[in-house]
Design an enzyme around this catalytic site. Structure first.
Site, PDB file in Angstrom:
ATOM      1  N   ARG A 114       0.697  -1.202  -0.061  1.00  0.00           N
ATOM      2  CA  ARG A 114       0.089   0.163   0.138  1.00  0.00           C
ATOM      3  C   ARG A 114       0.932   1.266  -0.099  1.00  0.00           C
ATOM      4  O   ARG A 114       1.757   1.377   0.814  1.00  0.00           O
ATOM      5  CB  ARG A 114      -0.825   0.023   1.286  1.00  0.00           C
ATOM      6  CG  ARG A 114      -2.054  -0.950   1.260  1.00  0.00           C
ATOM      7  CD  ARG A 114      -2.986  -0.467   0.135  1.00  0.00           C
ATOM      8  NE  ARG A 114      -4.255  -1.587  -0.084  1.00  0.00           N
ATOM      9  CZ  ARG A 114      -5.055  -1.706  -0.839  1.00  0.00           C
ATOM     10  NH1 ARG A 114      -5.231  -0.558  -1.998  1.00  0.00           N
ATOM     11  NH2 ARG A 114      -5.839  -2.439  -1.113  1.00  0.00           N
ATOM     12  N   CYS A 154      -7.127 -11.367 -12.941  1.00  0.00           N
ATOM     13  CA  CYS A 154      -6.182 -11.532 -12.526  1.00  0.00           C
ATOM     14  C   CYS A 154      -5.087 -12.513 -13.362  1.00  0.00           C
ATOM     15  O   CYS A 154      -3.874 -12.247 -13.285  1.00  0.00           O
ATOM     16  CB  CYS A 154      -6.072 -12.726 -11.263  1.00  0.00           C
ATOM     17  SG  CYS A 154      -7.122 -12.348  -9.905  1.00  0.00           S
ATOM     18  N   ARG A 172      -8.945 -14.536  12.540  1.00  0.00           N
ATOM     19  CA  ARG A 172     -10.439 -14.315  12.551  1.00  0.00           C
ATOM     20  C   ARG A 172     -10.974 -15.430  11.385  1.00  0.00           C
ATOM     21  O   ARG A 172     -10.733 -15.458  10.445  1.00  0.00           O
ATOM     22  CB  ARG A 172     -10.896 -12.773  12.242  1.00  0.00           C
ATOM     23  CG  ARG A 172     -12.590 -12.850  12.210  1.00  0.00           C
ATOM     24  CD  ARG A 172     -12.709 -11.657  12.507  1.00  0.00           C
ATOM     25  NE  ARG A 172     -12.222 -10.604  11.396  1.00  0.00           N
ATOM     26  CZ  ARG A 172     -12.626 -10.362   9.922  1.00  0.00           C
ATOM     27  NH1 ARG A 172     -13.964 -11.103   9.641  1.00  0.00           N
ATOM     28  NH2 ARG A 172     -11.958  -9.646   9.191  1.00  0.00           N
ATOM     29  N   CYS A 191      -5.589 -13.680   0.291  1.00  0.00           N
ATOM     30  CA  CYS A 191      -4.652 -12.851  -0.183  1.00  0.00           C
ATOM     31  C   CYS A 191      -5.395 -11.459   0.216  1.00  0.00           C
ATOM     32  O   CYS A 191      -6.416 -11.395   0.294  1.00  0.00           O
ATOM     33  CB  CYS A 191      -4.031 -12.882  -1.334  1.00  0.00           C
ATOM     34  SG  CYS A 191      -5.345 -12.511  -2.881  1.00  0.00           S
TER      35      CYS A 191
END
Length: 394
Positions: free
Chosen positions: A33, A97, A203, A215
């Site tokens: 990011r 993808c 989680r 991912c």
């Protein structure tokens, strides 16, 4: 993908010799990011590195193919305009993808056909955070959770568990394997080793998939410079590049075991692409030294083992248990850390795999090097059931 031609190409090359499509240069912007960076800036970084690695001037390529899904209209043009290298054909390619794999197939085919000598292929993405939305899915599918959502991947995982004996522990082991590899990849988003207990303690998102088994869509770019050659100079070659789509018979027009098939004998798009690529390259699964495959979630990697022919149907868990796909095993899978470590910027996904395989075949992968790697396979699956398989050799 060598071809034999007769006559002379528009670029002045003799067309009565076998032409190899070689990788002359590679470039990569790390995956992660990057607040404050535009997708164009990310793409520029990868392209600039690939051109420098190829040792060519900025305008030395005759065409460019850009793989991207979420970057908007004329995304490839924006990148090359920023570098001042427009003027030739610039084609944006979208196959989910598999966008980068589709772009490589088109670029390598153009070189093999004698249309161009040198082609730039790049892909980039700046993915929105959270669950990916795709116009491929009808509104009712999204509302039912049957789009590219955790529920979608979970249904596929549940069917794999039923048919191939995969357990929750196997899913956790895939994450452990890939995250361990990602520790040694400076371009990966996640570079911390994890334990199976930690994976299973993350989680629960949708049975049986825990958060760390999925991912992360993110940002990044990758680029290749492809060039015509004679195949005798030791460079990494594109031995095959195949793209295939689903066959009729899948309930929701996807070649994934999501909610059933009208005919259980319908081969997956990945299997179709793998068969075509193996035939074109003149190799088989037993000839592979290293594989980079789709691991959108942990179950997807195990399913890929079977669909690519790396093991018999139903034997994915066994292959993992044997340690065959780990570093040091007979066929390491995802030494880069895979998407589970790198994250996935869609348009750069397949090209990122090819950058990794090029480094592996050149013996330049550092701590994650697969010893003696000479044949590598890259595999991605995109929305619309586009499956790409690219085989590199040296």
């Amino acid at each position: 993908m060598p071809t034999t031609r007769a006559g002379t190409s528009s670029r002045g090359r003799s067309r009565d010799v076998v032409t190899a499509v070689e990788i002359a240069g590679i470039g990569l912007h790390p995956f992660g990011r990057f607040e404050g960076k535009t997708v164009t800036e990310i793409g520029v970084a990868a392209v600039r590195d690939a051109l420098a690695d190829a040792g060519i001037e900025r305008r030395a390529f005759q065409a460019a193919f850009c793989g991207t899904a979420y970057s908007g209209v004329a995304a490839g043009h924006r990148v090359l305009d920023a570098l001042g290298v427009t003027g030739g054909p610039i084609i944006d390619v979208e196959a989910g993808c598999a966008s980068g794999g589709a772009a490589v197939m088109m670029a390598a085919g153009a070189i093999a056909a004698g249309q161009f000598d040198t082609v730039l292929v790049f892909g980039m993405e700046k993915m929105p955070k959270g669950i990916i939305r795709s116009s491929f899915f009808a509104p009712w599918q999204e509302e039912a959770g049957l789009a590219a959502t955790p529920a979608y991947f979970a249904l596929r995982a549940q069917r794999l568990m039923r048919e191939s004996g995969v357990t929750r522990d196997h899913l956790a082991d895939v994450v452990v394997k890939n995250r361990a590899n990602g520790v040694h990849n400076p371009d990966a988003m996640f570079r911390k080793a994890v334990t199976a207990d930690e994976v299973l303690a993350s989680r629960l998102v949708c049975e049986p998939l825990h958060l760390w088994m999925l991912c992360s869509p993110n940002e990044g770019a990758a680029a290749l410079v492809l060039r015509a050659g004679d195949g005798e100079n030791g460079r990494v070659r594109v031995a095959a590049a195949a793209l295939r789509s689903h066959l009729p018979g899948n309930v929701l027009s996807e070649a994934t075991p999501m909610s059933g098939l009208l005919d259980d004998d319908v081969p997956a798009a990945t299997t179709l692409a793998a068969r075509a690529a193996f035939e074109e390259a003149g190799v088989g699964p037993s000839d592979l030294d290293v594989v980079e495959c789709q691991d959108t979630d942990a179950a997807r990697e195990l399913l890929s083992y079977e669909e690519l022919g790396l093991c018999a149907a139903g034997d994915a868990a066994k292959l993992l248990e044997e340690g065959a796909t780990r570093m040091g095993g007979r066929l390491p899978v995802n030494p880069s850390g895979g998407l589970l470590s790198k994250g996935e910027p869609l348009g750069a996904s397949a090209l990122g795999q090819l950058v990794e395989l090029t480094r592996q075949l050149q013996g330049e992968a550092g701590p994650r090097q697969v010893a003696g790697a000479r044949v590598g396979l890259a595999h991605t699956v995109g929305r619309g059931a586009n499956a790409s398989v690219v085989i590199l050799t040296r």
